[in-house]
Write a protein that holds these residues in place. Structure first.
Motif, PDB file in Angstrom:
ATOM      1  N   LYS A   1       0.812  -1.218   0.000  1.00 41.51           N
ATOM      2  CA  LYS A   1       0.000   0.000   0.000  1.00 41.51           C
ATOM      3  C   LYS A   1       0.848   1.272   0.000  1.00 41.51           C
TER       4      LYS A   1
ATOM      5  N   ALA B   1      -3.894   6.356  -6.276  1.00 45.20           N
ATOM      6  CA  ALA B   1      -4.248   5.226  -5.407  1.00 45.20           C
ATOM      7  C   ALA B   1      -3.075   4.257  -5.386  1.00 45.20           C
TER       8      ALA B   1
ATOM      9  N   GLU C   1      -4.767  -1.378  -3.560  1.00 46.67           N
ATOM     10  CA  GLU C   1      -6.181  -1.012  -3.686  1.00 46.67           C
ATOM     11  C   GLU C   1      -6.613  -0.940  -5.149  1.00 46.67           C
TER      12      GLU C   1
ATOM     13  N   SER D   1     -10.606  -1.548  -5.351  1.00 49.43           N
ATOM     14  CA  SER D   1     -11.410  -1.537  -4.136  1.00 49.43           C
ATOM     15  C   SER D   1     -12.256  -0.263  -4.126  1.00 49.43           C
ATOM     16  N   GLU D   2     -13.211  -0.209  -3.219  1.00 49.58           N
ATOM     17  CA  GLU D   2     -14.021   1.007  -3.074  1.00 49.58           C
ATOM     18  C   GLU D   2     -13.135   2.191  -2.707  1.00 49.58           C
ATOM     19  N   GLU D   3     -12.115   1.934  -1.875  1.00 43.95           N
ATOM     20  CA  GLU D   3     -11.181   2.993  -1.485  1.00 43.95           C
ATOM     21  C   GLU D   3     -10.508   3.605  -2.718  1.00 43.95           C
TER      22      GLU D   3
END
Length: 144
Positions: free
Chosen positions: A56, A65, A69, A134-136
């Motif tokens: 990450k 991002a 993710e 991902s939603e993030e």
């Protein structure tokens, strides 16, 4: 979408898992207790969490991002020696950082305490699609 590292057992020439850690990684990914690994379950869990944290920390320079993710990490395998094999992809095969990003990933994961050697392989099958985010990540790129 990427709640856990997807792990896949390494296979020997017979098509069976090459070692007990591969089976333990698969069990960990499925939320089961890992009993047969030379790495204690608590240590394997810590390594997994720390590796995710390291992944990450690597960002795609064109998208705001991180690569985890974004769904660019397809597989992480930790063997009994704590060596880590990673399969990852890029958002596009012609990505301008295609030669650099695997090195960034290798360096980030190699900095995790307790990790041995790190090998990163770039794969393009299956091809990356935005649905892997991902939603993030979707929030970060303004899709919500």
């Amino acid at each position: 979408m990427n709640d856990e590292i997807e792990t896949k057992p390494r296979e020997s020439e017979t098509g069976k898992p090459a070692d007990d850690t591969a089976a333990a990684n698969m069990a960990l990914a499925q939320g089961e207790a890992a009993q047969t690994s030379a790495i204690p379950p608590e240590e394997l869990s810590r390594l997994t969490d720390d590796i995710i944290g390291a992944l990450k920390s690597v960002y795609d320079p064109e998208i705001p991002a991180d690569i985890y993710e974004l769904g660019l990490i397809y597989k992480v395998d930790i063997d009994d020696s704590r060596d880590v094999d990673i399969e990852m992809t890029l958002t596009a095969p012609g990505c301008p950082v295609a030669g650099e990003m695997p090195i960034w990933v290798e360096n980030a994961v190699a900095s995790v305490e307790g990790v041995g050697q790190v090998k990163v392989e770039l794969v393009f099958d299956p091809p990356w699609t935005p649905e892997r985010m991902s939603e993030e990540a979707q929030v970060a790129v303004g899709w919500f």
